[in-house]
Scaffold this motif. Sequence first.
Motif, PDB file in Angstrom:
ATOM      1  N   LEU A 118      57.407 -26.592 -56.463  1.00 27.94           N
ATOM      2  CA  LEU A 118      57.505 -26.093 -54.933  1.00 27.94           C
ATOM      3  C   LEU A 118      58.319 -24.515 -54.889  1.00 27.94           C
ATOM      4  CD1 LEU A 118      58.217 -29.246 -53.125  1.00 27.94           C
ATOM      5  CD2 LEU A 118      56.228 -28.058 -53.116  1.00 27.94           C
ATOM      6  N   GLY A 119      59.296 -24.350 -55.461  1.00 30.88           N
ATOM      7  CA  GLY A 119      60.039 -23.057 -55.516  1.00 30.88           C
ATOM      8  C   GLY A 119      59.105 -22.087 -56.105  1.00 30.88           C
ATOM      9  N   ASN A 120      58.575 -22.365 -57.170  1.00 29.16           N
ATOM     10  CA  ASN A 120      57.663 -21.661 -58.074  1.00 29.16           C
ATOM     11  C   ASN A 120      56.425 -20.988 -57.068  1.00 29.16           C
ATOM     12  OD1 ASN A 120      59.197 -21.399 -60.047  1.00 29.16           O
ATOM     13  ND2 ASN A 120      57.918 -22.647 -61.454  1.00 29.16           N
ATOM     14  N   LEU A 121      55.968 -21.919 -56.403  1.00 29.15           N
ATOM     15  CA  LEU A 121      54.835 -21.669 -55.507  1.00 29.15           C
ATOM     16  C   LEU A 121      55.244 -20.712 -54.438  1.00 29.15           C
ATOM     17  CD1 LEU A 121      53.347 -25.226 -54.660  1.00 29.15           C
ATOM     18  CD2 LEU A 121      52.137 -23.273 -55.501  1.00 29.15           C
ATOM     19  N   VAL A 132      50.092 -30.984 -67.257  1.00 23.72           N
ATOM     20  CA  VAL A 132      51.006 -31.968 -67.723  1.00 23.72           C
ATOM     21  C   VAL A 132      52.275 -31.809 -66.593  1.00 23.72           C
ATOM     22  CG1 VAL A 132      52.809 -32.295 -69.737  1.00 23.72           C
ATOM     23  CG2 VAL A 132      50.216 -31.961 -70.144  1.00 23.72           C
ATOM     24  N   ALA A 133      52.742 -32.751 -66.213  1.00 25.87           N
ATOM     25  CA  ALA A 133      53.872 -32.898 -65.335  1.00 25.87           C
ATOM     26  C   ALA A 133      53.641 -32.136 -63.986  1.00 25.87           C
ATOM     27  CB  ALA A 133      55.052 -32.076 -66.035  1.00 25.87           C
ATOM     28  N   ALA A 134      52.334 -31.717 -63.797  1.00 29.02           N
ATOM     29  CA  ALA A 134      52.232 -31.075 -62.357  1.00 29.02           C
ATOM     30  C   ALA A 134      53.037 -30.000 -62.123  1.00 29.02           C
ATOM     31  CB  ALA A 134      52.330 -32.169 -61.113  1.00 29.02           C
ATOM     32  N   LEU A 135      53.001 -29.125 -63.190  1.00 25.70           N
ATOM     33  CA  LEU A 135      53.816 -28.097 -63.104  1.00 25.70           C
ATOM     34  C   LEU A 135      53.203 -26.647 -62.419  1.00 25.70           C
ATOM     35  CD1 LEU A 135      55.672 -28.209 -66.637  1.00 25.70           C
ATOM     36  CD2 LEU A 135      56.651 -28.651 -64.343  1.00 25.70           C
ATOM     37  N   VAL A 136      54.037 -25.964 -61.720  1.00 24.78           N
ATOM     38  CA  VAL A 136      53.482 -24.705 -61.125  1.00 24.78           C
ATOM     39  C   VAL A 136      54.245 -23.482 -61.917  1.00 24.78           C
ATOM     40  CG1 VAL A 136      53.226 -23.148 -59.342  1.00 24.78           C
ATOM     41  CG2 VAL A 136      52.671 -25.547 -59.082  1.00 24.78           C
ATOM     42  N   PRO A 137      53.581 -22.713 -62.707  1.00 25.12           N
ATOM     43  CA  PRO A 137      54.447 -21.708 -63.517  1.00 25.12           C
ATOM     44  C   PRO A 137      54.936 -20.498 -62.418  1.00 25.12           C
ATOM     45  CG  PRO A 137      51.921 -21.318 -63.768  1.00 25.12           C
ATOM     46  CD  PRO A 137      52.230 -22.801 -63.296  1.00 25.12           C
ATOM     47  N   PRO A 138      55.846 -19.747 -62.592  1.00 23.94           N
ATOM     48  CA  PRO A 138      56.151 -18.430 -61.895  1.00 23.94           C
ATOM     49  C   PRO A 138      55.259 -17.751 -61.633  1.00 23.94           C
ATOM     50  CG  PRO A 138      58.009 -19.244 -63.759  1.00 23.94           C
ATOM     51  CD  PRO A 138      56.609 -19.812 -63.890  1.00 23.94           C
ATOM     52  N   TYR A 139      55.295 -16.991 -60.542  1.00 25.11           N
ATOM     53  CA  TYR A 139      54.332 -15.949 -60.435  1.00 25.11           C
ATOM     54  C   TYR A 139      54.556 -14.633 -61.319  1.00 25.11           C
ATOM     55  CZ  TYR A 139      52.190 -11.883 -57.869  1.00 25.11           C
ATOM     56  OH  TYR A 139      51.405 -10.918 -57.549  1.00 25.11           O
TER      57      TYR A 139
END
Length: 247
Positions: A166-169, A68-75
């Motif tokens: 992108l920042g989370n990546l 949902v929403a193309a989200l990358v969670p924080p590491y």
Amino acid sequence: MSDPLQRLIRGFESFRAAHFEGDSDLYRRLAEEGQAPKVLIVGCSDSRVDPAIVTQADPGDLFIVRNVAALVPPYEVDGRIKGTSSAIEFAVRGLKVQHVIVMGHAQCGGVRALANAGQPDAGYEFLSDWVRIANPALAALNKVCPDLPPAEQRRMLEEATVMVSLGNLMGFPWIMERVRQRQLVLHGWYFDLVSGRLLAHDRRSGRFLPIEDEPIPHCVEKAPCPPACDCQEHFLPEAFLRASRPF
């Protein structure tokens, strides 16, 4: 209206005829040699924005993670199960993809849920918690663009959500290292399903520009980043919104 499952079955029959009974070289090679995609796409689960269809990719071209929403969670390393993060890790560390694309889109229901935080959630159990990953985008929007018309606010929030991912990546140490060493390039894309246009984030203007304008991503210079470079700051949603707001 035809039965949806029958449509899928007929589609598979056409697929099998094209790739196994007709030109079978592609799947024979993929089966014998394994997959070796050069591109990972983190896309939305929305049925209208399948990355493989939008890009007309062939089997084996893309490794795709959709949520949902193309989200990358924080590491985070906390012992909990990580679905999206594990798929990203496999693509980057295992398949050694050369590009990672986060592809947001217009009319995203997940971003709408983020914008409506605090309102009734229609009985969802998990959605509100998931989209909170993009809270930095919402906070930046309320700070930088509080007076925009609703339609423009939604568009800005959809694009800012891409920047958060992108920042989370860049918070994943093995992604940061590969980006700094020029082994991996991160891209922010936005598909406008109303106009049929694809946009990409451009480091020069700080905006999302039509893909035909050849936007330039961050960290593509030949020389590696200097030790003092904080590449993660390239993707801060507040900086993006200040560059992109229409006034």
